[in-house]
Design a protein around this motif. Structure first.
Motif, PDB file in Angstrom:
ATOM      1  N   GLN A 133     -13.569  -1.135 -70.231  1.00 57.16           N
ATOM      2  CA  GLN A 133     -14.557  -0.604 -71.161  1.00 57.16           C
ATOM      3  C   GLN A 133     -14.874   0.838 -70.810  1.00 57.16           C
ATOM      4  N   LEU A 134     -14.912   1.685 -71.821  1.00 56.80           N
ATOM      5  CA  LEU A 134     -15.279   3.084 -71.633  1.00 56.80           C
ATOM      6  C   LEU A 134     -16.355   3.432 -72.640  1.00 56.80           C
ATOM      7  N   ASP A 135     -17.440   4.044 -72.164  1.00 56.54           N
ATOM      8  CA  ASP A 135     -18.528   4.525 -73.010  1.00 56.54           C
ATOM      9  C   ASP A 135     -18.523   6.039 -72.996  1.00 56.54           C
ATOM     10  N   ALA A 136     -18.755   6.626 -74.152  1.00 58.20           N
ATOM     11  CA  ALA A 136     -18.823   8.081 -74.249  1.00 58.20           C
ATOM     12  C   ALA A 136     -19.841   8.455 -75.319  1.00 58.20           C
ATOM     13  N   SER A 137     -20.386   9.645 -75.195  1.00 57.50           N
ATOM     14  CA  SER A 137     -21.350  10.142 -76.180  1.00 57.50           C
ATOM     15  C   SER A 137     -20.911  11.498 -76.695  1.00 57.50           C
ATOM     16  N   ILE A 138     -21.155  11.709 -77.983  1.00 54.24           N
ATOM     17  CA  ILE A 138     -20.925  13.019 -78.595  1.00 54.24           C
ATOM     18  C   ILE A 138     -22.283  13.509 -79.065  1.00 54.24           C
ATOM     19  N   PRO A 139     -22.798  14.602 -78.492  1.00 55.85           N
ATOM     20  CA  PRO A 139     -24.122  15.091 -78.896  1.00 55.85           C
ATOM     21  C   PRO A 139     -24.103  15.596 -80.340  1.00 55.85           C
ATOM     22  N   SER A 140     -25.246  15.560 -80.978  1.00 51.86           N
ATOM     23  CA  SER A 140     -25.342  15.991 -82.369  1.00 51.86           C
ATOM     24  C   SER A 140     -24.890  17.431 -82.550  1.00 51.86           C
ATOM     25  N   SER A 141     -25.069  18.266 -81.531  1.00 47.61           N
ATOM     26  CA  SER A 141     -24.669  19.683 -81.630  1.00 47.61           C
ATOM     27  C   SER A 141     -23.156  19.851 -81.754  1.00 47.61           C
ATOM     28  N   ALA A 142     -22.385  18.847 -81.382  1.00 44.99           N
ATOM     29  CA  ALA A 142     -20.929  18.913 -81.477  1.00 44.99           C
ATOM     30  C   ALA A 142     -20.398  18.284 -82.762  1.00 44.99           C
ATOM     31  N   LEU A 143     -21.296  17.697 -83.558  1.00 46.68           N
ATOM     32  CA  LEU A 143     -20.899  17.028 -84.794  1.00 46.68           C
ATOM     33  C   LEU A 143     -21.176  17.924 -86.004  1.00 46.68           C
ATOM     34  N   PRO A 144     -20.442  17.729 -87.095  1.00 46.48           N
ATOM     35  CA  PRO A 144     -20.773  18.459 -88.321  1.00 46.48           C
ATOM     36  C   PRO A 144     -22.194  18.115 -88.757  1.00 46.48           C
ATOM     37  N   ALA A 145     -22.894  19.082 -89.339  1.00 50.16           N
ATOM     38  CA  ALA A 145     -24.290  18.883 -89.722  1.00 50.16           C
ATOM     39  C   ALA A 145     -24.438  18.105 -91.024  1.00 50.16           C
ATOM     40  N   ALA A 146     -23.441  18.138 -91.887  1.00 46.47           N
ATOM     41  CA  ALA A 146     -23.534  17.486 -93.196  1.00 46.47           C
ATOM     42  C   ALA A 146     -23.224  15.994 -93.097  1.00 46.47           C
ATOM     43  N   ALA A 147     -23.500  15.288 -94.178  1.00 46.16           N
ATOM     44  CA  ALA A 147     -23.198  13.853 -94.259  1.00 46.16           C
ATOM     45  C   ALA A 147     -22.626  13.573 -95.643  1.00 46.16           C
TER      46      ALA A 147
END
Length: 190
Positions: A133-147
């Motif tokens: 099992q591997l857990d990882a996080s991507i902070p919101s600052s690294a994600l596109p702002a739109a949806a």
């Protein structure tokens, strides 16, 4: 909200040593994504990269690596995040299909894979002979702002004999191609 998703091995790269590869995706209140990949099968046959410092490292996909591709629905640009069991990571930005943006490190999580289970890092792993099992996080600052966001969750699994299998939520082409936008099939609306 938490989504539980099953990845499938590409038909051209079967892997009898692995029974299942599942991913959980959670969008947290701060907008970040938490990813949990669970590999089940004969883990003794999987080549798990040795621990390394948690730094940006290119070419992680050449060995066992868990990945997330993120795009905004209807847009050609997307981002790729690679998480190695070694704790090394990579982040890339693309303007269109396999067209890299000049400064991929501007999108890098800081760091997305910060340590081992129990040490307070943002990435952790647990392993046994039958489960990894591997857990990882991507902070919101690294994600596109739109949806809405569209995700392609993928993995490269390298066995001890050197063979590789390619896993994804969907394989839209005859050859493994994680960048193919028809593979970005999981949507997150908020």
């Amino acid at each position: 909200m938490i989504w539980e998703l099953a990845l499938q091995s590409h038909p051209a790269t079967p892997c009898p040593a692995i029974h299942t590869l599942n991913a959980k995706v959670e969008r947290l209140a701060d907008g970040s994504l938490h990813l949990q990949y669970t590999l089940r099968g004969d883990i003794t046959q999987v080549r798990i990269p040795a621990p390394q410092p948690p730094v940006f490292t290119d070419g992680l996909w050449q060995h066992t690596c868990f990945e997330a591709f993120v795009a905004v629905k209807g847009e050609t640009a997307y981002r790729e995040f690679n998480f190695s069991p070694s704790s090394q990571w990579a982040a890339y930005a693309f303007s269109d299909y396999r067209q890299p943006v000049e400064s991929p490190l501007l999108l890098a999580p800081s760091p997305p894979c910060g340590g081992r289970a129990g040490d307070g890092g943002e990435c952790s792993e647990q392993d046994s002979q039958s489960t990894y099992q591997l857990d990882a996080s991507i902070p919101s600052s690294a994600l596109p702002a739109a949806a809405p966001l569209q995700l392609a969750l993928t993995a490269v699994i390298e066995l001890t004999d050197g063979s590789k299998s390619y896993w994804a939520l969907k394989h839209p082409s005859e050859r493994p191609d994680f960048h193919h936008r028809d593979g970005f099939m999981h949507e997150i609306w908020s």
